[in-house]
Design a protein around this motif. Structure first.
Motif, mmCIF file in Angstrom:
data_model
loop_
_atom_site.group_PDB
_atom_site.id
_atom_site.type_symbol
_atom_site.label_atom_id
_atom_site.label_comp_id
_atom_site.label_asym_id
_atom_site.label_seq_id
_atom_site.Cartn_x
_atom_site.Cartn_y
_atom_site.Cartn_z
ATOM 1 N N LEU A 92 21.685 -12.946 51.840
ATOM 2 C CA LEU A 92 21.442 -12.027 50.832
ATOM 3 C C LEU A 92 20.979 -10.457 51.321
ATOM 4 O O LEU A 92 20.173 -10.653 52.289
ATOM 5 N N LYS A 93 21.586 -9.532 50.615
ATOM 6 C CA LYS A 93 21.259 -8.389 50.789
ATOM 7 C C LYS A 93 20.441 -7.607 49.702
ATOM 8 O O LYS A 93 21.476 -7.279 48.616
ATOM 9 N N SER B 181 7.345 -20.392 50.418
ATOM 10 C CA SER B 181 8.263 -21.355 50.155
ATOM 11 C C SER B 181 9.449 -21.052 49.182
ATOM 12 O O SER B 181 10.337 -21.778 48.715
ATOM 13 N N THR B 182 9.527 -19.884 48.597
ATOM 14 C CA THR B 182 10.394 -19.307 47.729
ATOM 15 C C THR B 182 11.593 -18.640 48.221
ATOM 16 O O THR B 182 12.513 -18.296 47.499
ATOM 17 N N VAL B 183 11.265 -18.489 49.636
ATOM 18 C CA VAL B 183 12.498 -17.638 50.165
ATOM 19 C C VAL B 183 13.207 -18.648 51.284
ATOM 20 O O VAL B 183 12.369 -18.975 52.149
ATOM 21 N N ALA C 82 18.604 -17.619 50.196
ATOM 22 C CA ALA C 82 18.315 -17.868 48.617
ATOM 23 C C ALA C 82 16.999 -17.606 48.348
ATOM 24 O O ALA C 82 16.068 -17.527 49.548
ATOM 25 N N VAL C 83 16.495 -17.379 47.276
ATOM 26 C CA VAL C 83 15.458 -16.932 46.826
ATOM 27 C C VAL C 83 15.345 -17.593 45.256
ATOM 28 O O VAL C 83 15.965 -17.711 44.423
ATOM 29 N N GLY C 84 13.822 -18.112 45.347
ATOM 30 C CA GLY C 84 13.560 -18.700 44.111
ATOM 31 C C GLY C 84 12.623 -17.952 43.182
ATOM 32 O O GLY C 84 11.952 -17.142 43.517
ATOM 33 N N TYR C 85 12.621 -18.122 41.730
ATOM 34 C CA TYR C 85 11.565 -17.566 40.962
ATOM 35 C C TYR C 85 10.310 -18.077 41.169
ATOM 36 O O TYR C 85 9.244 -17.447 40.802
ATOM 37 N N TRP D 200 18.266 -19.364 44.033
ATOM 38 C CA TRP D 200 19.540 -18.623 43.971
ATOM 39 C C TRP D 200 20.056 -18.204 45.237
ATOM 40 O O TRP D 200 19.580 -17.565 45.902
ATOM 41 N N GLY D 201 21.420 -18.429 45.310
ATOM 42 C CA GLY D 201 22.126 -17.849 46.365
ATOM 43 C C GLY D 201 23.605 -17.055 45.943
ATOM 44 O O GLY D 201 23.920 -17.344 44.735
ATOM 45 N N VAL D 202 24.133 -16.411 46.983
ATOM 46 C CA VAL D 202 25.470 -15.838 46.644
ATOM 47 C C VAL D 202 26.538 -16.628 47.623
ATOM 48 O O VAL D 202 26.215 -16.556 48.815
ATOM 49 N N THR D 203 27.567 -16.924 47.086
ATOM 50 C CA THR D 203 28.750 -17.744 47.832
ATOM 51 C C THR D 203 29.377 -16.656 48.761
ATOM 52 O O THR D 203 29.681 -15.476 48.495
ATOM 53 N N SER D 204 29.780 -17.192 49.735
ATOM 54 C CA SER D 204 30.626 -16.404 51.008
ATOM 55 C C SER D 204 31.746 -15.929 50.228
ATOM 56 O O SER D 204 32.289 -14.913 50.991
#
Lengths: 320, 431
Positions: free
Chosen positions: B119-120, B131-133, B142-145, B314-318
């Protein structure tokens, strides 16, 4: 077929260009070819689907069983020979699964087919309300196995319907077991449920077999003074020969493929008492991401089913 | 005849291939613009949870309408049970969407498989609950709310009647106190079992709920030094001690080896005195019991209370062809008001204090604030290794076997053997 005019070969005296088909219908193929074409055309959609979704995956599965392929992995797939099979045959869980499936099949095949036959004999009569009973017996078959399993999950609980019933019927003497959570009763519990759910289906096949037996045979037997038992023994039973073979083979294959009930109710537990070959394959392939190992399990399962069906076919072959 | 058959077969296959490739073409052409497509897709597991889905959708809507939107986000929701399979299937077909949500412990597995891109984000993650990162090999994937926290629920009156002290963050129950509390609660004779640990749970619940006890004893799912072996961690003396203790709870009649399907409901129906469950049940229990409800930290079995960390993130796919827009959306969605909206809908613990301040229950003095403290004090991430999904299934099976009466040491040895073999066959899960 050739309509182009070849230069006549010298030395060969041909009076006219080859006597072709009657000129009135020059473009029509012979009838048998047309029939064949429509036959193949009709098979084609099913054949393509079968190829794409049955044969191709099966062949891929055979191949994958000898590699280290994984469901999720950035690594290239490598050929590992029989590693997966070595691991499989040294895995106590696999042997336990094999044992469980055999246990299941050995009980289910005779009991379920027998029960189905009894039910079929009961409803193979003409009386008021016979359709009601036919529907009643067939009802579990129409219900999805997952739904049935969920329902029985509640009935099998320690304080569930079955134990309450046992307790009430025995005036509190019987304290039922925790059916699905006790290694001793978990498999019998699944067997009972499975037979209850599937017997109706085989009842219909038996019924079809029963109704194909000519009524004249029974009339003749009655004239000869044959008792009900003798009618069954010497008319019904021989008349059901083909049905019997069909039911034997289908129940066996279905029994070996035990999965839904286990997946919903016990997850193979407690202590591997209900784990099955298919359940192990699904667990390895999807939950543990080991595609190749799951393929190896499936391959072994395939060979097993093939062998058992072949033996059954041999034993029940036409002997004349 | 054979020849004809082969011809028909060949034609059919060619036709099928043609149709397939045409489909692929039409998909491909839409994404061949230079600055990335104007519409990107986002997958979520929330199809079964209308409140959560609506909250996510409203963030997406507000982003799509905002002037800075770099692309239009399209949400596709899946039921949770089939979500992971869908992602894995899409990944093998090379058709992953740009943004995915992921169950926290699976992040290293997906990052290793190159599903995810680091992630950037323009958002500052330094104040998030750790624990959310989700990090792997030094990069954030990934990062969570928010997160969830495990805890013990009880009724005030029951504890008072049994003469049991209310556990607090300052002074959690020790192993002996817990034993004592269960004995006294059982003596009340109010319930078949005084404790409900949710032992009927399956899947990820098993490692999520029970590996913290193992860790509190001093064991773990794997040696975290290099993540290459579980030997000694999962089958050492501490682990065996944990297994015996856990099985002992059932043997002494404190809990069922298989609890009811809905532990929270059973607790509210007064079928159990002590309930071990997650913060997600807090609002429901409080609504039913009001001030009668006490929320306590879990037990200290030697190394302090532990609870599992990380929830959905949440994450972004490569393979995303408009990474810029995906990162921009994620940064936007992490604004406190957005986080607060989703957390309110899901009943989680907000990832930041700023978001917490927007939710009365989590603000200072709020009823749910205590879950945030639990998460901050006790959360242990499930091992951050691509082997985690495998470890989770093996550990889950070991737990079920031990509960069913298996001898602890061989059951744990078997799991260790399988885990070590799996790590080895994957080359240590190194890149």
């Amino acid at each position: 077929m050739t309509t182009t005019h070849l230069p006549p070969t010298p030395g060969r005296r041909v009076a006219a260009p080859a006597p072709a088909a009657p000129p009135s219908k020059p473009h029509r193929r012979p009838r048998y070819l047309r029939e064949q074409f429509s036959g193949w055309a009709m098979i084609a959609p099913a054949a393509v689907l079968l190829l794409a979704f049955v044969f191709l995956p099966a062949i891929l599965g055979f191949g994958l069983a000898f590699t280290n392929a994984r469901l999720v992995s950035p690594r290239p797939v490598e050929f590992v020979g029989t590693d997966n099979f070595v691991r499989l045959f040294t895995d106590p869980t696999f042997w336990r699964a094999l044992l469980n499936v055999s246990y299941f099949a050995v009980v289910v095949v005779p009991v379920q087919s027998g029960l189905a036959l009894a039910m079929a004999l009961l409803i193979n009569k003409k009386f008021r309300g016979v359709n009601f009973f036919r529907t009643l017996y067939f009802l579990p078959v129409v219900t999805s196995m997952v739904v049935v399993s969920l329902l029985w999950l509640f009935m099998y609980r320690k304080d569930g319907l079955i134990n309450e019933f046992l307790s009430a019927a025995s005036f509190g003497l019987i304290d039922g077991p925790d059916w699905l959570n006790d290694p001793a009763t978990s498999m019998p519990a699944i067997i009972i449920l499975s037979i209850w759910q599937a017997a109706g289906f085989h009842m219909i096949i038996w019924l079809a077999g029963l109704q194909s037996i000519s009524g004249e045979l029974y009339e003749a037997a009655q004239l000869d003074g044959a008792s009900r038992w003798h009618q069954f023994r010497y008319v019904t039973w021989p008349g059901l020969k083909h049905t019997r073979t069909l039911i034997l083979v289908t129940i066996t294959i279905q029994a070996l493929g035990l999965f839904d009930q286990v997946s919903v109710m016990t997850q193979g537990g407690p202590l591997d008492s209900t784990t099955t070959i298919i359940f192990e394959a699904v667990r390895s392939g999807f939950k543990q991401q080991e595609t190749s190992y799951a393929s190896a399990i499936s391959l072994v399962f395939f060979v097993l089913v093939l062998l058992i069906s072949a033996v059954q076919r041999y034993l029940t072959r036409e002997k004349d | 005849m054979n020849k004809r058959f082969t011809q028909i077969l060949a034609t059919s296959i060619a036709a099928a291939a043609l149709v397939g490739s045409l489909g692929a073409c039409s998909k491909g052409s839409s994404s061949s613009t230079t600055e990335g497509p104007k519409e990107i897709t986002m997958w979520t597991h929330a199809a079964g949870n209308p409140a959560e889905l609506a909250a996510t959708q409203s963030i997406v809507d507000s982003y799509n309408k905002s002037s800075g939107a770099k692309a239009q986000i399209k949400v596709q929701a899946f039921p949770q049970e089939s979500y992971n399979d869908s992602v894995v299937g899409a990944a093998s077909a090379g058709k992953l969407p740009c943004i995915v949500d992921i169950d926290g412990p699976n992040v290293p597995n997906w990052a290793w498989a190159k599903y995810l891109a680091p992630l950037k984000l323009s958002a500052d993650l330094s104040k998030n609950l750790p624990s959310t990162v989700a990090k792997w090999q030094g990069e954030t994937y990934a990062v969570g709310y928010g997160d969830v926290a495990l805890s013990m629920f009880a009724r005030k009156s029951d504890l008072a009647a049994a003469g049991v002290r209310v556990a607090t963050i300052e002074k959690p129950w020790t192993k002996d106190e817990f034993q004592d509390a269960l004995t006294k609660l059982k003596a009340l004779g109010k319930w078949d079992y005084p404790l409900d640990m949710g032992t009927a749970g399956t899947g990820e619940w098993l490692p999520y709920a029970y590996s913290p006890f193992l860790q509190s004893f001093g064991g773990d799912l794997i040696n975290r030094k290099d993540y290459q072996s579980a030997d000694g961690a999962l089958n050492g003396d501490k682990a065996v001690e944990w297994a015996k203790w856990f099985r002992g709870l059932a043997d002494q009649g404190f809990m069922a080896t298989k609890s009811g399907k809905d532990s929270t409901q059973d607790f509210l129906n007064n079928k159990s005195g002590l309930l071990y469950t997650g913060s997600w049940a807090g609002d429901k229990a409080r609504a039913a019991l009001g001030d009668e409800l006490v929320v306590m930290p879990t037990v200290d079995l030697g190394n302090g209370p532990k609870i599992g960390g990380a929830s959905w993130q949440w994450g972004v796919t490569s393979g995303c062809n408009n990474t810029d827009a995906a990162m921009d959306y994620l940064s936007y969605s992490l604004k406190p008001e957005n986080v607060a909206a989703v957390i309110k809908a899901t009943g989680g613990i907000p990832a930041t204090d700023e978001a917490a301040a927007l939710i009365p229950a989590f603000a200072e003095g709020g009823a749910n604030r205590i879950f945030m403290e639990f998460s901050r004090e006790y959360a242990v991430l499930r091992p951050e290794t691509p082997a985690y999904p495998f470890i989770a299934t093996e550990y889950g099976k070991a737990v079920q076997d031990i509960l069913a009466g298996a001898d602890p040491k061989p059951a744990l040895d078997k799991a260790v053997k399988a885990i070590d073999a799996n790590i080895k066959s994957n080359g240590g899960y190194k890149n």
